[in-house]
Enzyme design. Sequence first.
Site, PDB file in Angstrom:
ATOM      1  N   SER A 135       0.801  -1.241   0.000  1.00 44.69           N
ATOM      2  CA  SER A 135       0.000   0.000   0.000  1.00 44.69           C
ATOM      3  C   SER A 135       0.822   1.273   0.000  1.00 44.69           C
ATOM      4  CB  SER A 135      -0.983   0.009   1.182  1.00 44.69           C
ATOM      5  OG  SER A 135      -1.949  -0.973   0.990  1.00 44.69           O
ATOM      6  N   ASP A 181      -6.963  -0.137   2.760  1.00 47.51           N
ATOM      7  CA  ASP A 181      -5.582   0.359   2.769  1.00 47.51           C
ATOM      8  C   ASP A 181      -5.503   1.776   3.328  1.00 47.51           C
ATOM      9  OD1 ASP A 181      -5.216  -2.029   1.483  1.00 47.51           O
ATOM     10  OD2 ASP A 181      -4.910  -1.139  -0.497  1.00 47.51           O
TER      11      ASP A 181
HETATM   12  C1  GLA Z   1      -6.044  -4.082  -2.415  1.00 49.87           C
HETATM   13  C2  GLA Z   1      -7.158  -3.054  -2.290  1.00 49.87           C
HETATM   14  C3  GLA Z   1      -7.900  -3.226  -0.957  1.00 49.87           C
HETATM   15  C4  GLA Z   1      -8.336  -4.670  -0.744  1.00 49.87           C
HETATM   16  C5  GLA Z   1      -7.181  -5.629  -1.020  1.00 49.87           C
HETATM   17  C6  GLA Z   1      -7.621  -7.060  -0.976  1.00 49.87           C
HETATM   18  O1  GLA Z   1      -5.057  -3.848  -1.455  1.00 49.87           O
HETATM   19  O2  GLA Z   1      -6.641  -1.750  -2.380  1.00 49.87           O
HETATM   20  O3  GLA Z   1      -9.000  -2.344  -0.904  1.00 49.87           O
HETATM   21  O4  GLA Z   1      -9.445  -4.976  -1.539  1.00 49.87           O
HETATM   22  O5  GLA Z   1      -6.572  -5.390  -2.272  1.00 49.87           O
HETATM   23  O6  GLA Z   1      -8.049  -7.393   0.293  1.00 49.87           O
END
Ligand code: GLA
Length: 391
Positions: A135, A181
Amino acid sequence: MASTAHPVNTAPNTPPATFEELYGHAPEGEWAAPGRVNLIGEHTDYNLGFVLPIALPQTVRAQARRRADGVLRLWSAQGDAAVTELRVADLAPGSVAGWAAYPAAVVWTLREAGHPVDGADLRFDGDVPGGAGLSSSAALECAVALACNDLYGLGLTAPELALLAQRAENAFVGVPCGVMDQTASMCCRPGAALHLDSRDLAMRQVPFDLAGAGLALLVLDTRVKHDLGDGAYAALRAGCERAAALLGLPALRALGPADLPGALARLPAELRPLVRHVVTENERVTAAVAHLDAGDLAALGPILTAGHASLRDDYRVSCPETDLAVEAAVAAGAHGARMTGGGFGGSVIALVDEDAAEHVAAAVTAAFRAAGHRAPRTLTAVPAEGARRLS
Ligand code: GLA
């Protein structure tokens, strides 16, 4: 989510330019927002279910100064050398490419929501590995959201800023991510995992004292990002929404384990594994939180491994590299392991005894070498603080 997030750290040949060198004046302040790993609850957020992330010590830092002339200037120590200059009045979805789209998206979203945000000079630096499923993009968005909130006196709360940052990514960058995230980056606390209900953003800090339990959480970045990632994510989300619609539900969150057999019988074959994953994954979050509340952190291990099997076999977002990392970590004595984040590459987490951390990391590295993969990058995750002002 997107692989074009905050760029991967590259060792610069020259010391990076200071704010003063870039913009000719001092910043008004500096803000930091962390990356995250999710312990359990994957692909549940956009189904309005439960997640359990922790913030990483690694952050994106933003130094910022307001401008009153509608100009937004952006520079990153991890980007190319150039300053990106934009006019806030001209911002529109799809109008900015690359990493600069994320800060621009936040400014655009705040203005769209009626907040009095004008231009700014922004300088970024950070150590959240990009493209690793940790993230870095949410960290970048949240650092900008918090800086704007403070500089322009918007008075928004951390969960409100998280929602705005998610909207920025959905509406401006075009990635249909859920809310996990950004909420993790804004709201996590040191020493705790964030039990978040994505339906109403109810949240609780669940104590997660790894060192106190003699444990460590390894993050093994496989350093692969398979191209199908972003399109496949949108398709999976659409599949879940179609299943909910066919079942007459607002979201798959409404299904409990007892409803599962009946629901599966009413769905076309291709949607059944998606629904099974979401329902069982929500259950795994609930079970994990119960173990943490009881102080039995090691009991998380088998839940992690079961979550990985569900992502591999039902949701189908794992890949050979993440599967191998999980297998090798568990074979080397990890209590449990799973891919974390959206999938199609990225990182694996492994819960290990503190004194076994090096051995498990070495075993995964050896398994990667034997399979002809690049060596994974290894971090040790300590539940850290969410977004904050540094100066
Ligand atoms: C990505 C997305 C999140 C979530 C994950 C899976 O990180 O940004 O919102 O959906 O995938 O859990």
